[in-house]
Design an enzyme around this catalytic site. Sequence first.
Site: not given
Length: 332
Positions: A115, A200, A197
Site C-alpha cells: 500500500k 473486485k 482470481k
Amino acid sequence: MLNDRLVSYSGVQPSGNLTIGNYLGAIRNFSLYSEKYKTFYCVVDEHAITVRQNPAELRRRTYETLALYMACGLDPEKNTLYVQSHVHEHAELAWILNCFTMFGELSRMTQFKDKSAKHSDNINAGLFTYPTLMAADILLYQTDVVPVGIDQKQHVELCRDIAERFNQIHPNTFTVPEPIISQSGKKIMSLADPTKKMSKSDENANAVVYILDDKDTIIRKFKRAVTDSDTCVRFAEGKDGINNLMTIYSCFTDKSFEEIEREFEGRGYGDFKMAVGEVCADALAPVQAEFARRLSDKGELEAQMKRGAEEASYYARRTLGKVQKKLGFVKI
Ligand code: TRP
C-alpha cells in the site's frame, strides 16, 4: 470464548461492490458459521480511512455493505453486525496495543509495503499501524477464530504475537486467535483471464460479475467470457475458462460436473454461457431485491447498526476494562 461459545470475528471493508467470487466462496456460507460460533461482523470504516476516502461515498458504502451482508443471508438476530466507529473501544485498545507492537514487526507487513508503494503520496501512520487496529478488533471479543483470505493471514499472525506478548506480561488477558484461511475449494476466476482470481478491483469490467449487476449486464459478461477453441462443455486440464464457468454453474445449481457435461452434450459454448448467465442472474435476483428493500429503509438500517453496536460494546467494554486495570490505569 464468550458465554461458553467459541467466537468467530470478521472485519469487512465498506466497499459496496462484492463479486460472485466473494458470494460463492465466502459470504453465502457465513450463515453456517453462526451455528458453531458466536459471530461478529464489523464494517471497518476506521480502517478504510487509511487511504483517502470521499466522505459521502464512505457513508453510502457503509450502509450498503451492511444491507448487502444481510441480503446475502446474515441474520442480525444470529450474528452481531455493527460498524467499527460505533464502538469506541476499538480505537482505544488499538492505542494500547501500539505500545506492545514493535516498529520492526509493522515494517515487515507485506500489505503495508504494497500500500505504501501504491499510495506513495500518503504513507500515513494509520497505514502503518493498520494491523494493531485489526488486532484490537479481534482481541476485544476474546476471539477464537478469524476467517480471512490468505492476504490477511500475516495480520492475524501479528495479532497472535501481540496477544501472546501482552499475556506474558499480564497473564490471562486475551484469547489467542487462530486464522481460518478460506481455501474455498471453489475459487472463482476472472471471466477475461481465467488463470487469475476474480477480483473486485480488476480494471477490466468484463472480467468481474458483481452481486449487484443487473440481469442484462450479467448475461453480457458471461457471453464475453474467455473460453477455448474446443467446442465441448467438459471439465479438463487446459480449459480454464470452461472449468471456471462449470464451477460457477455448479455452485448456483448444485449440479455435479458430470451432470453439467451431460446436460450440455452436443450443445455449443454459446448455449452454455447463456445458461450460466441465466442461473447466476436468477440466483442473485432475490439477494438484489432484499438489498434494495433494506437500503430503502435507512431508519431500520440505523436501528440495526445501533443494536449491533450496543451488543458489541457490551463485550468490548469488558475486555478494555480488564486491560486498563492490568496496565495500572486509575479507575474513577
Ligand atoms: N484487514 C481486513 C481486510 O482488509 C479487514 C479487517 C479489519 C479484519 N479488521 C479485521 C478482518 C478483523 C478480520 C478480523 O480484509
